[in-house]
Design a protein around this motif. Structure first.
Motif, mmCIF file in Angstrom:
data_model
loop_
_atom_site.group_PDB
_atom_site.id
_atom_site.type_symbol
_atom_site.label_atom_id
_atom_site.label_comp_id
_atom_site.label_asym_id
_atom_site.label_seq_id
_atom_site.Cartn_x
_atom_site.Cartn_y
_atom_site.Cartn_z
ATOM 1 N N MET A 53 0.866 -1.185 0.000
ATOM 2 C CA MET A 53 0.000 0.000 0.000
ATOM 3 C C MET A 53 0.897 1.227 0.000
ATOM 4 S SD MET A 53 -3.261 0.373 -0.074
ATOM 5 C CE MET A 53 -4.303 1.824 -0.235
ATOM 6 N N ASN A 57 -0.712 4.042 -4.750
ATOM 7 C CA ASN A 57 -1.873 3.153 -4.799
ATOM 8 C C ASN A 57 -3.132 3.750 -4.171
ATOM 9 O OD1 ASN A 57 -0.494 1.181 -6.159
ATOM 10 N ND2 ASN A 57 -0.067 -0.062 -4.368
ATOM 11 N N PHE A 229 -2.481 -6.338 0.191
ATOM 12 C CA PHE A 229 -2.864 -5.120 -0.513
ATOM 13 C C PHE A 229 -2.223 -5.154 -1.900
ATOM 14 C CE2 PHE A 229 -2.793 -3.344 3.952
ATOM 15 C CZ PHE A 229 -4.183 -3.310 4.075
ATOM 16 N N GLN A 231 -2.995 -3.240 -5.848
ATOM 17 C CA GLN A 231 -3.793 -2.611 -6.902
ATOM 18 C C GLN A 231 -3.762 -3.454 -8.167
ATOM 19 O OE1 GLN A 231 -3.237 1.632 -7.489
ATOM 20 N NE2 GLN A 231 -3.983 1.534 -9.590
ATOM 21 N N TYR A 238 -7.530 -4.427 -0.626
ATOM 22 C CA TYR A 238 -7.095 -3.122 -1.145
ATOM 23 C C TYR A 238 -8.257 -2.148 -1.350
ATOM 24 C CZ TYR A 238 -5.685 0.235 -4.753
ATOM 25 O OH TYR A 238 -5.496 1.372 -5.501
#
Length: 324
Positions: A53, A57, A229, A231, A238
């Motif tokens: 993270m 992001n 997490f 993306q 996430y």
């Protein structure tokens, strides 16, 4: 300068200034990380790792939350003026145009490159449109349902492994996760319009903290590659954590802009024409590689960013002054 202040004061009467500030912050962050992420010596928080993270992001979820807030408000307003059928048709047309523009910018690659910001926003809008005027609890339930469906597909089929190897932003099915973030944005707009300042701040902070906590707890599950997490994967940890963080960050802008009447210079202008600025920064960043290499010093990279940002701001200012 005085003329600009008068124009902006007039604009505040017509818009939710905290939303413009928040959306402008997302645009600023987008330009920042999209440009600086190209360089090797820039801190990792400005880049999009497969897992983790980072500041980079958070930008896309910030913008999706803003999209959801504006979508809910504008559709209700349009229905009051033009009727339901016309308003829904206009919304469908706008999201299809976003998808088409995205395909042109990224290339018609259904495996990897196509699934970037504009295409994800377009499909997320289409997935949420049929339910955008339903009750709040229905939209919250759908947000979690979309996430659960995507998590199951990612976990129990070969889709997860395929996505991490070949695609980005969750690939073609990842639009379910992006749609969930947009749903949370519509809920935040409802709270903003229906609740008093004090209640809105308290409940938004609590909701944001709950979503972040759920996302964090889920990220501790094993196997980690399914719950970290990311993306790139768009698994539910996430979107939940990023949506909660978006609530909290928006409250900050709400407190500053709408309560304390303090605005961060330039952000409102950036937030008014995000599509044009997105396309512009995308073109500028594509060109910059011809002049700077990936191993450039940090100060050179920052100088390049300042140039690109100033170009974007000048365009935003021109569009504002000419009411485009």
């Amino acid at each position: 300068m005085v003329k600009m202040q008068i124009e902006e004061e007039k604009l505040q009467k017509e818009r939710i200034i905290s939303l413009d500030q928040f959306r402008g912050f997302a645009i600023f962050g987008m330009i920042l990380v999209n440009y600086l992420g190209f360089f090797e010596k820039i801190p990792e928080t400005m880049k999009h790792p497969h897992y983790g993270m980072t500041f980079a992001n958070t930008i896309a979820p910030f913008f999706l939350i803003a999209v959801g807030m504006g979508f809910r408000m504008s559709l209700k307003n349009r229905i009051g003026k033009y009727g339901k059928n016309n308003s829904y048709f206009t919304a469908i047309k706008r999201y299809l145009i976003l998808i088409i523009i995205g395909v042109i910018l990224y290339g018609p690659d259904p495996v990897c490159g196509m699934w970037d910001a504009l295409v994800d926003i377009g499909f997320a809008g289409l997935l949420t449109l049929p339910f955008i005027l339903t009750k709040k609890w229905i939209r919250i339930s759908l947000a979690f349902l979309y996430l659960i469906i995507y998590q199951c597909i990612f976990t129990f089929t070969g889709y997860g492994e395929w996505t991490m190897q070949y695609s980005i932003d969750g690939g073609p099915i990842g639009i379910l996760s992006w749609a969930s973030i947009l749903f949370f944005g519509t809920v935040l707009m409802d709270n903003l319009q229906e609740q008093s300042q004090t209640i809105f701040i308290k409940r938004s902070l609590i909701t944001g903290f709950i979503l972040m906590t759920i996302g964090y707890v889920l990220s501790l599950l094993n196997p980690q590659e399914l719950w970290q997490f990311s993306q790139r994967s768009m698994t539910m940890t996430y979107p939940l954590f990023a949506s909660g963080l978006s609530f909290i960050v928006f409250v900050l802008f709400y407190w500053l802009a709408d309560i304390k009447k303090i605005q961060i210079p330039h952000l409102a202008l950036l937030g008014m024409n995000p599509l044009i600025l997105y396309i512009l920064q995308n073109v500028l960043i594509e060109l910059h590689g011809e002049y700077l290499n990936k191993n450039s010093a940090v100060w050179i990279a920052m100088c390049g960013f300042i140039v690109i940002y100033l170009i974007c701001f000048v365009v935003a200012r021109y569009m504002f002054r000419n009411k485009l």
